[in-house]
Design an enzyme around this catalytic site. Sequence first.
Site, PDB file in Angstrom:
ATOM      1  N   SER A  12      52.073   0.703  -1.489  1.00  0.00           N
ATOM      2  CA  SER A  12      50.947  -0.026  -2.073  1.00  0.00           C
ATOM      3  C   SER A  12      49.931   0.877  -2.748  1.00  0.00           C
ATOM      4  CB  SER A  12      50.244  -0.862  -0.993  1.00  0.00           C
ATOM      5  OG  SER A  12      49.782  -0.027   0.059  1.00  0.00           O
ATOM      6  N   GLU A 179      30.987  -6.941  -1.636  1.00  0.00           N
ATOM      7  CA  GLU A 179      30.146  -7.862  -0.888  1.00  0.00           C
ATOM      8  C   GLU A 179      30.613  -9.301  -1.127  1.00  0.00           C
ATOM      9  OE1 GLU A 179      27.804  -7.012   1.220  1.00  0.00           O
ATOM     10  OE2 GLU A 179      28.084  -4.865   0.793  1.00  0.00           O
ATOM     11  N   HIS A 195      43.284   0.766   0.144  1.00  0.00           N
ATOM     12  CA  HIS A 195      43.589   0.519  -1.265  1.00  0.00           C
ATOM     13  C   HIS A 195      42.417   0.854  -2.182  1.00  0.00           C
ATOM     14  CE1 HIS A 195      46.397  -2.207   0.973  1.00  0.00           C
ATOM     15  NE2 HIS A 195      47.205  -1.422   0.286  1.00  0.00           N
TER      16      HIS A 195
END
Length: 265
Positions: A12, A179, A195
């Site tokens: 990933s 957020e 990630h």
Amino acid sequence: MEHLRIFLAGDSSVTSRPLSMAPMTGWGQVLQVFVQDAEVVNAARAGASSRSFAERGRLDWILENIAPGDLLLVSFGLIDMKPGDGRFTVPFGDYQWYLRKYVLGARERGAHPVLVTSHERRVFDDHGNIRRPLGLYPAAMRELAAAMSVPLVDLNEWSVNWWRQAGAEGTKQLFLYMEPGENPNYPEGIADNTHLRGHGAVECARFVAGELSLRGVLAPHYFRNLDAAVPETAIEFLDDDVFERLTKSRVAGRPVPDAMSGALL
């Protein structure tokens, strides 16, 4: 001049992402920004380890389509450390055994393997010191690269130094930290220590390309933008249906995608 391709096998941290997951970005998704006169074929798969990528036919797909003179960049470790689901490998055991399959498979077809250690996760202790949860996997890859005389791009060591300089707060601008309400793809917000988002992925890709150039893996004319600013708006994301189709096709026995598809996924 024959058409050169750079195949990517990885997890990933390397894979391209669909529009629905933006701005999550793998470094392989933006490698083409730094490469010219060559096509990046990003066959990396989220959730793949060196074991599962090979056992589920994705390495075979690459080996069916790779040609003499092409490159194969191999980057695993983030998933190899996870137990269960037939993905776990032991660093100085079956992890190296599987990496050897990638190296020998490429060489048997006249292609050139390159090993790339995984970038480190964003993990700091209570005192702001960077931790190294990838443990022995980078060391195991380094050892195998030396034993088999394979070019090594040590993205792990480089990333650790960068994360350390940026600190616990600064690295939130590199990883997928948002957020609530900041992005419609992550309406409840997200704090992802694995990630990358655009800037982090761009700089990792720049480092990989720079090392390929510095070590003479490819001639200098294959590279571009190594010292240029790259805005996040330059990152391309595939539509989800195209992404899904191409992802499912990257297994043994399927045809080679067209040039546009190969360059983007």
